[in-house]
Every structure is written in structure tokens, then in C-alpha cells.
Design a protein around this motif. Structure first.
Motif, short mmCIF file in Angstrom:
data_model
loop_
_atom_site.label_atom_id
_atom_site.label_comp_id
_atom_site.label_asym_id
_atom_site.label_seq_id
_atom_site.Cartn_x
_atom_site.Cartn_y
_atom_site.Cartn_z
N TYR A 233 -20.08 -20.29 6.14
CA TYR A 233 -19.67 -21.19 5.07
C TYR A 233 -20.82 -21.71 4.25
O TYR A 233 -21.95 -21.79 4.71
N LYS A 234 -20.49 -22.04 3.01
CA LYS A 234 -21.46 -22.63 2.08
C LYS A 234 -21.94 -23.95 2.67
O LYS A 234 -21.16 -24.72 3.23
N HIS A 235 -23.23 -24.19 2.57
CA HIS A 235 -23.79 -25.33 3.28
C HIS A 235 -24.84 -26.04 2.47
O HIS A 235 -25.59 -25.39 1.74
N TYR A 236 -24.94 -27.32 2.66
CA TYR A 236 -26.08 -28.10 2.18
C TYR A 236 -26.27 -28.06 0.67
O TYR A 236 -27.32 -28.41 0.16
N ALA A 237 -25.25 -27.57 -0.04
CA ALA A 237 -25.48 -27.27 -1.45
C ALA A 237 -25.23 -28.48 -2.34
O ALA A 237 -24.15 -29.06 -2.30
N PRO A 238 -26.22 -28.86 -3.14
CA PRO A 238 -25.95 -29.87 -4.15
C PRO A 238 -25.10 -29.25 -5.27
O PRO A 238 -24.94 -28.03 -5.33
N MET A 239 -24.55 -30.08 -6.12
CA MET A 239 -23.66 -29.56 -7.17
C MET A 239 -24.45 -28.85 -8.28
O MET A 239 -23.93 -27.99 -8.95
N CYS A 240 -25.71 -29.22 -8.46
CA CYS A 240 -26.48 -28.67 -9.58
C CYS A 240 -27.04 -27.28 -9.23
O CYS A 240 -27.05 -26.88 -8.07
N LYS A 241 -27.49 -26.58 -10.27
CA LYS A 241 -28.16 -25.29 -10.06
C LYS A 241 -29.44 -25.54 -9.27
O LYS A 241 -30.16 -26.51 -9.53
N CYS A 242 -29.71 -24.66 -8.34
CA CYS A 242 -30.78 -24.95 -7.40
C CYS A 242 -31.57 -23.66 -7.11
O CYS A 242 -30.96 -22.62 -6.87
N VAL A 243 -32.89 -23.71 -7.18
CA VAL A 243 -33.68 -22.51 -6.93
C VAL A 243 -34.87 -22.84 -6.03
O VAL A 243 -35.43 -23.93 -6.11
N GLU A 261 -39.98 -25.78 -19.79
CA GLU A 261 -39.80 -25.42 -21.21
C GLU A 261 -38.37 -24.94 -21.46
O GLU A 261 -37.81 -25.18 -22.51
N LYS A 262 -37.81 -24.29 -20.45
CA LYS A 262 -36.50 -23.65 -20.63
C LYS A 262 -35.34 -24.65 -20.47
O LYS A 262 -34.33 -24.56 -21.16
N TYR A 263 -35.47 -25.58 -19.51
CA TYR A 263 -34.37 -26.51 -19.21
C TYR A 263 -34.73 -27.92 -19.67
O TYR A 263 -35.88 -28.33 -19.57
N LYS A 264 -33.69 -28.68 -20.10
CA LYS A 264 -33.93 -30.05 -20.55
C LYS A 264 -34.35 -30.95 -19.39
O LYS A 264 -35.31 -31.68 -19.47
N LYS A 265 -33.59 -30.88 -18.29
CA LYS A 265 -33.87 -31.79 -17.19
C LYS A 265 -34.14 -31.03 -15.89
O LYS A 265 -33.23 -30.46 -15.28
N VAL A 266 -35.42 -31.00 -15.50
CA VAL A 266 -35.83 -30.32 -14.26
C VAL A 266 -36.20 -31.37 -13.22
O VAL A 266 -36.88 -32.34 -13.54
N ILE A 267 -35.73 -31.19 -11.98
CA ILE A 267 -36.27 -32.01 -10.89
C ILE A 267 -36.97 -31.06 -9.92
O ILE A 267 -36.43 -29.99 -9.58
N ASN A 279 -47.30 -34.07 -13.39
CA ASN A 279 -47.08 -35.46 -13.85
C ASN A 279 -45.95 -35.62 -14.85
O ASN A 279 -45.31 -36.66 -14.92
N HIS A 280 -45.71 -34.59 -15.63
CA HIS A 280 -44.74 -34.67 -16.72
C HIS A 280 -43.32 -34.34 -16.26
O HIS A 280 -42.40 -34.32 -17.06
N ILE A 281 -43.15 -34.06 -14.97
CA ILE A 281 -41.82 -33.65 -14.46
C ILE A 281 -41.34 -34.66 -13.43
O ILE A 281 -42.13 -35.26 -12.71
N ASP A 282 -40.01 -34.84 -13.34
CA ASP A 282 -39.42 -35.73 -12.35
C ASP A 282 -39.55 -35.06 -10.97
O ASP A 282 -38.99 -33.99 -10.76
N CYS A 283 -40.32 -35.67 -10.08
CA CYS A 283 -40.61 -35.03 -8.79
C CYS A 283 -40.17 -35.88 -7.60
O CYS A 283 -40.33 -37.10 -7.62
N TYR A 284 -39.64 -35.22 -6.57
CA TYR A 284 -39.33 -35.90 -5.31
C TYR A 284 -40.23 -35.32 -4.22
O TYR A 284 -40.15 -34.12 -3.93
N SER A 285 -41.03 -36.17 -3.59
CA SER A 285 -41.93 -35.68 -2.54
C SER A 285 -41.22 -35.63 -1.19
O SER A 285 -40.57 -36.59 -0.80
N TYR A 286 -41.37 -34.51 -0.49
CA TYR A 286 -40.87 -34.47 0.89
C TYR A 286 -42.02 -34.60 1.89
O TYR A 286 -41.84 -34.43 3.08
N ASP A 312 -30.50 -30.22 -14.81
CA ASP A 312 -30.01 -28.89 -15.19
C ASP A 312 -30.43 -27.88 -14.13
O ASP A 312 -29.76 -26.88 -13.91
N ILE A 313 -31.58 -28.16 -13.52
CA ILE A 313 -32.00 -27.30 -12.40
C ILE A 313 -32.84 -28.11 -11.40
O ILE A 313 -33.67 -28.93 -11.81
#
Ligand code: TXA
Ligand code: MG
Length: 348
Positions: A233-243, A261-267, A279-286, A312-313
Motif C-alpha cells: 500500500y501507498k505509504h507516508y505520502a504527503p499530498m504534494c509532489k515529492c522527489v 527556477e522551474k517551480y514557484k514554491k519549493v520546500i 538561503n533563498h529556499i524554504d528549508c526544513y532541517s532533519y 509545488d514540490i
């Protein structure tokens, strides 16, 4: 619905009421050392069915029975092999689930119609005390809607279940952060069906041979038979596109910049070592690169946070498939629906 906030060192007698809820057929969300579980009395068929309904879980995906002593194991399983006995002595209580031949009276609704039952004795003191008060094995899948990331603190999952359970126990953040290692034993060898905190190297201290089921990192073809239904089964998947991105630091940074450059909102979710160059991108540190303990702790809550911010991704930095990294990659690869970019090749 009753909620109790409790920490490991105080007022365990307040759990008695929640043990009673379970005995009376109710569902209770509780902490374990791995992730939060949504529990029911393993021998109450209607309560177990209610878990499947609350999660929206497929009925052929079996549940893990949680016990607090070995007498409870004997209620569930037909026999315990010498290897299983050694594993129990070494790793219980703790994040290891063993699949045994089931006793006749274990309901098929627990085992998804299989003749085997998965059992573990958690090490979290709140979980152990709750099971002791309930005085019956407690089946508990991870407390998340089916397909979503597991919950490692109550805040993340409270709203998903507030109308569906009779009790919730807030025991703070889970210590490990990824679900237990699930294994099956044959003679002197162990097959890992789902990787977790107990690693192949840990198991090799007891078993002669340890193999990883091939589906741990690979997608299942629709006609393939699997050893553990959860793999399908599909697991752990957030709703957004994920790579997922892999490769040398510089190549990952270059690739994330391309996506920016390609997507408006990258995390970007990854290590401090890469984030300091973005620095210019929204980042979450693990955590730091290679600090698998920290990474395991953060991945589910960060996947949930990313989902709320609707990028967006979502770009996730992969880790090495070693030690606890094996369990982390198993979860992250699924979160990314097997969409993995080798940035070293991509940048050539
Ligand atoms: O850490 C954990 O194991 C958490 C906490 C709450 O204890 N529980 C958990 O449960 O992760 P769940 O239901 O989310 O995952 C159980 C996994 C599934 O992949 C299921 O297919 C597998 O264990 N499983 C259960 N019974 C099995 C069996 N008899 N044979 C093979 N796989 C089994
Ligand atoms: Mg789960």
C-alpha cells in the motif's frame, strides 16, 4: 473523548481509566517508543474492526499485537522457536516485531486472514502500563489515516482522530520516530519485512543470517506476492509532489536551484550541511548529515508540516542505506513514490 497528558515519570495510575476504555471495547491513541498507535483489545472483533474504519485501512493489512509480558505472548502464538526466543531475550521490550504462527483463537480480523500474527513488546513505559491495565494484548497500527505519515507526537494526529476514538494519551515526542523492525524467522535466518531501529547488524548478533526483503526499497508490481501486506500500500505520502535527491553535495545544491527556477514554491527537507547553501529556499532541517537518530525523529513530522504549507514540490535529501538509514530510506522512498533523482548524473 478523554485526553491525558503524561510523561514517563509520573502518575501512571491515571492510565487505569484508559485501560478500562480498552477493556470496554473503546479505541485509545497512545505513545510507544517508535510512533503513536491507535489501540484496541486484540480479542474484541468489533473494536478491531473499528480501527480499520477509523484509519480507512485495507482489511487485508494485518495489525501488530502489543504485549507487556510473556504470558500474553502465549495467548497469541502457537510456538516460539529457539531463534525467536533468543531475539525476544535480547530485544524485548523494544522496537522489534516478530511474526509467529497464530493460535486459533486470534481473530482473523487482526491478522488480515493470515495464519500468522505479528507481536511486539514496546519499551515505552506508558504503553507497557496501559497494556497492563487493559490486561489483554492490544492491537495497534500507527495512528495515522491510511497512507499518511505516522504520528510521532499527539499534536500532529489529534484532529485526524478526535471523533473516532474514546481516549488519547499525550506522552510527548516518540523516542525513535520510525516504526518497529518487522521480522520473520526461519531456522537460523531472519528476514526483515520492514526495517526499523533494530538493524541487520543488531540482528546478526543473534541470527546466523539476516536478509532484507527485496520489496523494502522497490515498488511492488501489481501481480507480485508479498511477505507482508503493508508493503503493497501507498505509504507516508504527503499530498504534494515529492522527489528524492541523491548525490554529491554540490550537485544536489545545483539541482535544487534548478527546481527553484522551474517551480514557484519549493520546500527542501534535508541536512544542515546542504541547507546552509540554500538561503533563498524554504528549508526544513532533519539534522546533520549521517545523524540517523535525528533524521528518524524528524521525518514524519516534517512530511506533515510540508503538507500543510502546500509547496509545488517537496524535495527530500536521501541518506545512505546503512544502519538506521535503511529504515529512513524505506520511508522516504515511499513518501516520494519511488521518484528518485541521481543529481550526479543529472548535472553531467
Ligand atoms: O512501531 C510500530 O510497529 C507501530 C507502533 C504503534 O507499535 N505500529 C505499526 O503498525 O507500525 P502498522 O499497522 O502501521 O504496521 C504494521 C506492519 C504492516 O506493514 C503489516 O503489513 C505488517 O506489520 N504485519 C502485521 N502483521 C503481519 C503478519 N502476520 N505478517 C506479515 N506482516 C505483518
Ligand atoms: Mg502504519
Amino acid at each position: 473523548m478523554q485526553i491525558l497528558k503524561i510523561r514517563n515519570d509520573n502518575n501512571f495510575n491515571k492510565l487505569e481509566k484508559f485501560g478500562k476504555i480498552l477493556q470496554d471495547g473503546g479505541l485509545v491513541i497512545f505513545p510507544t517508543e517508535t510512533v503513536y498507535g491507535i489501540g484496541a483489545d486484540a480479542f474484541n472483533i468489533q473494536s478491531v474492526k473499528n480501527i480499520y474504519i477509523a484509519k480507512g485501512r485495507e482489511s487485508d493489512n494485518p495489525l501488530i499485537a502489543h504485549i507487556c509480558n510473556l504470558d500474553m505472548l502465549n495467548l497469541l502464538v502457537q510456538k516460539i522457536s529457539p531463534l525467536e526466543k533468543k531475539l525476544i531475550e535480547k530485544f524485548w521490550p523494544g522496537p522489534l516485531t516478530i511474526v509467529f504462527p497464530k493460535k486459533e483463537k486470534v481473530p482473523y480480523v487482526v491478522t488480515g486472514n493470515l495464519e500468522t500474527v505479528a507481536v511486539r513488546m514496546p519499551s515505552n513505559k506508558i504503553a507497557l502500563k496501559l497494556i497492563e491495565y487493559a490486561n489483554t494484548p492490544i492491537v495497534a497500527p500507527s495512528a495515522n489515516l491510511s497512507g499518511k505519515p505516522s504520528g510521532t507526537n499527539l499534536k500532529d494526529i489529534k484532529n485526524e482522530f478526535k471523533d473516532k476514538v474514546q481516549g488519547m494519551i499525550d506522552g510527548g515526542n516518540c523516542e525513535v520516530g520510525v516504526e518497529s523492525t518487522v521480522i520473520r524467522c526461519d531456522e537460523n535466518s531472519v528476514t526483515i519485512l520492514r526495517p526499523g531501529k533494530i538493524t541487520p547488524n543488531d540482528l546478526l548478533e543473534v541470527a546466523d543470517k539476516v536478509v532484507l526483503d527485496k520489496h523494502i526499497f522497490e515498488n511492488i508490481k501489481s501481480d507480485e506476492k508479498v511477505q507482508s501486506p503493508g508493503m503493497k500500500y501507498k505509504h507516508y505520502a504527503p499530498m504534494c509532489k515529492c522527489v528524492m535527491v541523491m548525490g554529491e553535495q554540490n550537485n544536489i545544491i545545483a539541482y535544487v536551484n534548478l527546481l527553484h527556477e522551474k517551480y514557484k514554491k519549493v520546500i527542501f527537507m534535508g541536512s544542515n550541511q546542504i541547507i546552509k547553501h540554500l538561503n533563498h529556499i524554504d528549508c526544513y532541517s532533519y539534522g546533520d548529515e549521517g545523524d540517523y537518530k535525528s533524521i528518524a525523529n524528524f521525518i514524519f513530522t516534517l512530511l506533515r508540516k510540508a503538507d500543510k504549507h502546500k509547496p509545488d514540490i517537496l524535495v527530500i535529501e536521501g541518506v545512505k542505506k546503512e544502519n538506521l538509514g535503511i529504515a529512513i530510506m524505506n520511508r522516504l522512498i515511499r513518501a516520494c513514490s519511488y521518484n528518485i533523482i541521481d543529481c550526479d548524473i543529472n548535472n553531467k
